[in-house]
Design an enzyme around this catalytic site. Structure first.
Site, PDB file in Angstrom:
ATOM      1  N   THR A  46      29.000  13.930  25.858  1.00 40.96           N
ATOM      2  CA  THR A  46      28.067  14.589  25.705  1.00 40.96           C
ATOM      3  C   THR A  46      27.333  14.824  24.578  1.00 40.96           C
ATOM      4  O   THR A  46      26.940  14.631  24.326  1.00 40.96           O
ATOM      5  CB  THR A  46      28.639  15.881  26.881  1.00 40.96           C
ATOM      6  OG1 THR A  46      28.162  15.852  28.049  1.00 40.96           O
ATOM      7  CG2 THR A  46      26.790  17.423  26.189  1.00 40.96           C
ATOM      8  N   HIS A 450      31.958  23.203 -10.884  1.00 40.62           N
ATOM      9  CA  HIS A 450      31.204  23.928 -11.340  1.00 40.62           C
ATOM     10  C   HIS A 450      29.493  23.832 -11.221  1.00 40.62           C
ATOM     11  O   HIS A 450      29.229  22.235 -11.713  1.00 40.62           O
ATOM     12  CB  HIS A 450      30.977  25.120 -11.835  1.00 40.62           C
ATOM     13  CG  HIS A 450      29.064  25.658 -12.215  1.00 40.62           C
ATOM     14  ND1 HIS A 450      29.293  26.816 -11.191  1.00 40.62           N
ATOM     15  CD2 HIS A 450      29.229  25.850 -13.155  1.00 40.62           C
ATOM     16  CE1 HIS A 450      28.064  27.264 -12.782  1.00 40.62           C
ATOM     17  NE2 HIS A 450      27.683  26.890 -13.424  1.00 40.62           N
TER      18      HIS A 450
END
Length: 474
Positions: A46, A450
């Protein structure tokens, strides 16, 4: 001409080729065991064919269209047109690539593949019925078996999926022409994910839910941003109502609901999506013939080695109980295969992460603050809002937060809740922290790139110790 019944043997019989079954089969074969994998439908189960992958493909595609059409504040002016047939073709290409890859991996690792439906004869034999006229059946004698039959959508009485206007999640994922309006029964994770998909296609979506809010099981402040975004998309919610009956009209259906006081409401729609949860598939196996115990809900209980009450029979994935998660199924499959191979394996993970691919995403792992208190801990909590994240602001997605729950005295990370952009990816760092016994200091002192969303995890850890730089400390 009917093929006669033959009997063959295998060391390991795996029933079901979803993320629990095919992973178990590959790992068993890698350990030198003669392994046979039986599935009646499609490799990948599934998840790959009718659930995780196609739903995420449609979520991604409709997100692209919605984001492009709602980016005027970035200076982007567009009016995207969705061609649902082309979107479905792309989605099917993704699915085919993955399911084809599963089949190739199984064959490359020496797994014997059989198409058919397995039922137990006893605790060492299974009968495999092959589909199609004249295909016959065969018997397989096994030393060990792994049940990995998964789950199926729960049907609401009177709203059976064989009726054309009543959809299961599988039906909804295959639609090539979206309806003008859709009634969704259930505001759990499947209902909310698909409601968002159809709303972004331009469908008028109405949700009815028997409880008093969306996403039961999640804290209010976690589900609130999802409800807010759904409201912005025009999704209408009606809580405290149960779908009781429906009838066809000239242009679709009318659905009647009832509240706890017996008051009735009616809703017009072209289609009805029933998304009230999933139930295990164990009945078709005749597990009792093998002596395997099944509870009143159809689940097969197992120990920390994925073993059932029958020593040589194991169960993994949705059929073995909550949480019904593909990654949990795969882990259980690996453990079952390694135990059969004589390895000292066991299910000893500290926590299992979960994600909901709504807008924005939700991801959790381990304990909430309340659960930590219930378990006897004195929790320490840190949060960081995405509205203070430079990377989140630069993507235009700044709704939500990262929350870390830790044990106060030593600072061990106990859990995390994230709602916001890429929550499903960010939760992995928190899961690893729990598994490794990391502390707040460990997470906070790790240098994060960052500008990234992952910095929010570091800042939340710092906030728990009153050391956050880019948000006010608690």
């Amino acid at each position: 001409m009917v093929v006669g019944d033959v009997t063959t043997g295998t060391e390991v019989l795996v029933i079901g080729a979803g993320p629990g079954g095919y992973v178990a089969a590959i790992r068993a074969a890698q350990n030198g065991l003669d392994t046979t994998l039986v599935d009646r439908d499609a490799y990948g189960g599934t998840c790959l064919n009718y659930g995780c992958i196609p739903s995420k493909a449609l979520i991604s595609a409709t997100d692209v269209a919605h984001d492009a059409g709602n980016a005027t504040e970035m200076g982007v002016h567009a009016d995207p047109v969705i061609h649902t047939d082309e979107m479905q073709e792309w989605k099917e290409g993704v699915v085919d690539q993955l399911t084809g890859g599963v089949e190739k991996l199984c064959k490359a690792n020496g797994v014997n593949l059989i198409e058919g439906e397995a039922t137990f004869v006893d605790d060492s034999t299974a009968r495999i019925a092959h589909g199609g006229d004249g295909q016959g059946s065969e018997s397989i004698e096994f030393e060990h078996a792994i049940i990995a039959t998964g789950s199926r959508p729960i049907q609401v009485p009177g709203f059976e999926f064989e009726h054309d206007p009543i959809w299961s999640s599988r039906d909804a994922l295959d639609v090539e022409e979206p309806p003008e309006d859709l009634l969704v029964v259930g505001a759990g994770y499947i209902g909310m994910e698909l409601s968002t998909v159809f709303a972004k296609m331009g469908v008028d979506v109405t949700v009815v839910e028997m409880l008093d809010g969306i996403l039961p099981g999640y804290e209010d402040d976690v589900s609130r941003p999802v409800k807010k975004r759904a409201d912005e998309l025009g999704i209408e919610f009606n809580f405290g109502e149960v779908a009781s009956e429906w009838e066809e009209t000239g242009e679709g259906v009318v659905v009647t609901t009832e509240d706890e006081d017996g008051n009735e409401s009616t809703y017009d729609a072209q289609k009805v999506l029933v998304a009230v949860g999933r139930q295990p598939v164990s009945d078709s196996l005749d597990p009792e013939a093998a002596g395997v115990e099944v509870d009143e809900n159809g689940f097969i209980h197992t120990d920390d080695q994925a073993r059932t009450n029958v020593d040589n029979i194991f169960a993994v994935g949705d059929v073995a109980g909550e949480p019904m998660l593909a990654h949990k199924a795969s882990k259980e499959g690996i453990v079952a295969a390694e135990v059969i191979a004589g390895e000292p394996a066991a299910l000893d993970q500290q926590a299992i992460p979960a994600a909901v691919f709504t807008d924005p995403e939700i991801a959790t792992v381990g304990m909430t603050e309340a659960e930590a208190e219930e378990a006897g801990f004195t929790p320490k909590v840190g949060e960081f809002p995405f509205r203070a994240s430079g990377r989140a602001l630069s993507t235009g997605e700044s709704e939500g937060f990262v929350r870390i729950v830790a044990e106060e005295e030593a600072g061990f990370v106990l859990g995390a809740q994230i709602v916001g952009p890429e929550a499903s990816e960010l939760i992995a760092e928190c899961a690893l922290a729990i598994e490794m016994g990391a502390t707040l200091e460990d997470v906070a002192s790790t240098v994060h790139t960052h500008p990234t969303l992952a910095e929010a995890v570091m800042e939340a850890a710092e906030n728990a110790d009153d050391q956050a730089i880019h948000t006010l400390n608690r």
